[in-house]
Design a protein around this motif. Structure first.
Motif, short mmCIF file in Angstrom:
data_model
loop_
_atom_site.label_atom_id
_atom_site.label_comp_id
_atom_site.label_asym_id
_atom_site.label_seq_id
_atom_site.Cartn_x
_atom_site.Cartn_y
_atom_site.Cartn_z
N GLY A 78 0.79 -1.23 0.00
CA GLY A 78 0.00 0.00 0.00
C GLY A 78 0.82 1.27 0.00
N CYS A 79 2.09 1.19 -0.37
CA CYS A 79 2.96 2.37 -0.25
C CYS A 79 2.52 3.51 -1.16
N THR A 80 1.97 3.19 -2.33
CA THR A 80 1.53 4.27 -3.23
C THR A 80 0.35 5.03 -2.63
N HIS A 81 -0.52 4.31 -1.92
CA HIS A 81 -1.66 4.98 -1.27
C HIS A 81 -1.18 5.83 -0.10
N VAL A 82 -0.20 5.32 0.64
CA VAL A 82 0.36 6.09 1.75
C VAL A 82 1.02 7.37 1.23
N TRP A 83 1.76 7.24 0.14
CA TRP A 83 2.43 8.40 -0.48
C TRP A 83 1.39 9.48 -0.82
N LYS A 84 0.32 9.05 -1.48
CA LYS A 84 -0.70 10.00 -1.93
C LYS A 84 -1.48 10.59 -0.76
N PHE A 85 -1.65 9.79 0.30
CA PHE A 85 -2.31 10.30 1.50
C PHE A 85 -1.46 11.38 2.16
N LEU A 86 -0.17 11.14 2.23
CA LEU A 86 0.74 12.09 2.89
C LEU A 86 1.01 13.33 2.05
N ASN A 87 1.15 13.13 0.72
CA ASN A 87 1.65 14.22 -0.12
C ASN A 87 0.69 14.68 -1.21
N GLY A 88 -0.39 13.93 -1.41
CA GLY A 88 -1.27 14.25 -2.53
C GLY A 88 -0.60 13.90 -3.85
N ALA A 89 -1.09 14.50 -4.94
CA ALA A 89 -0.46 14.31 -6.24
C ALA A 89 0.72 15.27 -6.36
N VAL A 90 1.90 14.73 -6.60
CA VAL A 90 3.12 15.55 -6.65
C VAL A 90 3.54 15.72 -8.11
N TYR A 91 3.70 16.97 -8.50
CA TYR A 91 4.10 17.27 -9.87
C TYR A 91 5.41 18.04 -9.89
N CYS A 92 6.09 17.98 -11.03
CA CYS A 92 7.33 18.74 -11.21
C CYS A 92 6.98 20.01 -11.99
N PRO A 93 7.27 21.19 -11.45
CA PRO A 93 6.86 22.45 -12.10
C PRO A 93 7.70 22.81 -13.32
N ILE A 94 7.61 21.95 -14.32
CA ILE A 94 8.27 22.19 -15.60
C ILE A 94 7.26 21.88 -16.70
#
Length: 392
Positions: A78-94
Motif C-alpha cells: 500500500g505504499c503508493t496509497h500512503v504516499w498520496k495520502f501524505l503528499n497528494g499528487a506531486v508534480y514537477c513544475p516544468i
C-alpha cells in the motif's frame, strides 16, 4: 535490451521560451513527479538498505531505524496509497516538450543520480541549473543502481529492478562494475546532445517521430560541457571526467567514493566537492584528498547542518518533520537554504572556471551565508590528517 546496453535513458531540462510566471500558471502541463512503479521502486530500495545496512550510511540521521528494520518487509504494501495520502499528487513544475529558448546556444551539464534514485529525483537542482541557462541531461542509470528503470521491447515496458546485493557478494566488485557502466552512460548522454545539436536523426523510443528532438539543433553550446553528480553519481562524475576530456568541469556533490577506491584517477579538469556535514566519512574524505592536488583548480566545501538527502527533491515533498527524521531527510539547516547554497556554489564555480562572468547577487548570498559554508583548505585537511594519525 539493445537500447539498454548501448543507448541512454535521460530527461533533458532546458531554458524554454516561457517566462517563469507562465510556467507556474500552466499546472495542467506539469509532469507527475513519480509514477507508481517508481514510488514502489523507492520503497524496495529502502527495504534493501534496511536489510543490509551500508557501512557508509550514517545511522544517526535515521530515527527509529531498528524498529523500521523489523517491519521493512511490509513497507511496500500500500505504499503508493500512503504516499498520496501524505503528499497528494506531486508534480514537477516544468513544461514537458516546451519549445527551447532561441535566445542563444545553451551550455551543457550532464547530471548523474545517486544509488536508488532516478532521472527525476534531482529535478530541483536540474531545473535551477536550466533556469540559469543550461541544458541539463539527467540520465537514468540502467545497470541496477537506480530505484527502478525500464526499456522497451516489442512495444512493452521491461522493468529493470534495483540490484540487491546478497551477503555472499563482494560489494566492491559489483559497485566498481556499476560505476564504469554509469560513466559510459554519462558519456552517451553527451554524445546524444551532440547529435541533437548537429541535427542528426536519433531514435527515441518515447518519441518515435522525433518531433521534439529537432528543436535542439543549433541551440546547444558544446564548448565546455560540465559533469555533475550526487553520491554514487559523484564517483561516476570523477570517472567520466577521467574517461572523456570533453567534460571541462566537475561538480561532485556529497560523493560516495567506495566504488572507485582502488582506481587511480587523475582528471585534469577543475573540480568542486560540495559536501554535507552529516555524510563525513573518513574513507570518503581520504579518497577526495587524492583529487585536491591542484589547489588553483580544486575546491572542497561543507555545508553546516546539512544531511545527505538535502540534494534530493524529497525534503521538499514531505512536510512532516517526523517522517523526515525517520527517512534521514531532516537537517538542522533549513533544506531550502541548503539547496540554494548548493546550487549557487555549483553555478559560481562553473562561472569562475569557464565564463569569468560575475553574478553580484549570487556572491552576496554566498557571503551572507559564510557561517554555514566550511571551506576545506589544505591547512585544515593537514590538521585533520594529523588528528587521524593521533587517533589511530
Amino acid at each position: 535490451q539493445e537500447g539498454r546496453k548501448r543507448g541512454v535513458f535521460t530527461r533533458i531540462y532546458y531554458p524554454s521560451i516561457f517566462p517563469v510566471n507562465e510556467t507556474i500558471n500552466k499546472t495542467e502541463l506539469w509532469p507527475i513527479w513519480a509514477d507508481d512503479e517508481y514510488l514502489i521502486g523507492f520503497v524496495r530500495f529502502m527495504q534493501a538498505v534496511l536489510a543490509r545496512w551500508p557501512s557508509w550510511v550514517p545511522r544517526g540521521e535515521y530515527m527509529f531505524i531498528d524498529q523500521m528494520s523489523v517491519i521493512a518487509h511490509l513497507l511496500h504494501i500500500g505504499c503508493t496509497h500512503v504516499w498520496k495520502f501524505l503528499n497528494g499528487a506531486v508534480y514537477c513544475p516544468i513544461l514537458r516538450n516546451a519549445p527551447i529558448s532561441q535566445e542563444k546556444e545553451w551550455p551543457v551539464v550532464v547530471f548523474s543520480h545517486g544509488l536508488g534514485c532516478s532521472r527525476f529525483a534531482y529535478s530541483r537542482i536540474c531545473t535551477d541549473l536550466a533556469s540559469h541557462g543550461y541544458v541539463v541531461l539527467a540520465p537514468e542509470h540502467r545497470e541496477g543502481s537506480s530505484c527502478v528503470s525500464f526499456y522497451h521491447a516489442e512495444g512493452k515496458k521491461q522493468f529493470i529492478q534495483h540490484r540487491r546485493l546478497t551477503e555472499f557478494e563482494k560489494e566492491y566488485e559489483i559497485r566498481n562494475e556499476q560505476v564504469k557502466h554509469r560513466a559510459e552512460e554519462m558519456i552517451r548522454a553527451l554524445d546524444l546532445i551532440s547529435d541533437l545539436q548537429a541535427g542528426n536523426v536519433v531514435m527515441n523510443e518515447l518519441d518515435p517521430e522525433g518531433v521534439h528532438q529537432k528543436m535542439f539543433a543549433g541551440r546547444v553550446n558544446l564548448m565546455n560541457p560540465v559533469a555533475a553528480g550526487h553520491s554514487f553519481g559523484g564517483a561516476t562524475t570523477l570517472l567520466a571526467l577521467q574517461k572523456d576530456t570533453r567534460f571541462k568541469v566537475g561538480l561532485v556533490l556529497d560523493a560516495w567514493l567506495f566504488s572507485i577506491k582502488d582506481e587511480k584517477l587523475k582528471p585534469d579538469q577543475p573540480i568542486i566537492f560540495i559536501n554535507t556535514e552529516s555524510f563525513l566519512n573518513r574513507n570518503n574524505i581520504s579518497k577526495m584528498r587524492e583529487f585536491l592536488t591542484h589547489p588553483e583548480n580544486r575546491r572542497m566545501v561543507f555545508i553546516k547542518g546539512s544531511v545527505h538527502h538535502n540534494h534530493l527533491d524529497t525534503p521538499f515533498i514531505f512536510k512532516s518533520v517526523t517522517i523526515k527524521k525517520i527517512t534521514g531527510m531532516h537537517s538542522e539547516t533549513d533544506h531550502a537554504t541548503v539547496m540554494e547554497l548548493n546550487n549557487k556554489l555549483m553555478i559560481h564555480f562553473i562561472n569562475s572556471k569557464l565564463t569569468n562572468e560575475r553574478d553580484l547577487d549570487m556572491e552576496t548570498f554566498l557571503e551572507h551565508h559564510e557561517s554555514v559554508i566550511i571551506e576545506a583548505t589544505e591547512r585544515k585537511m593537514e590538521e585533520e590528517r594529523e588528528s587521524d594519525q593521533i587517533a589511530s
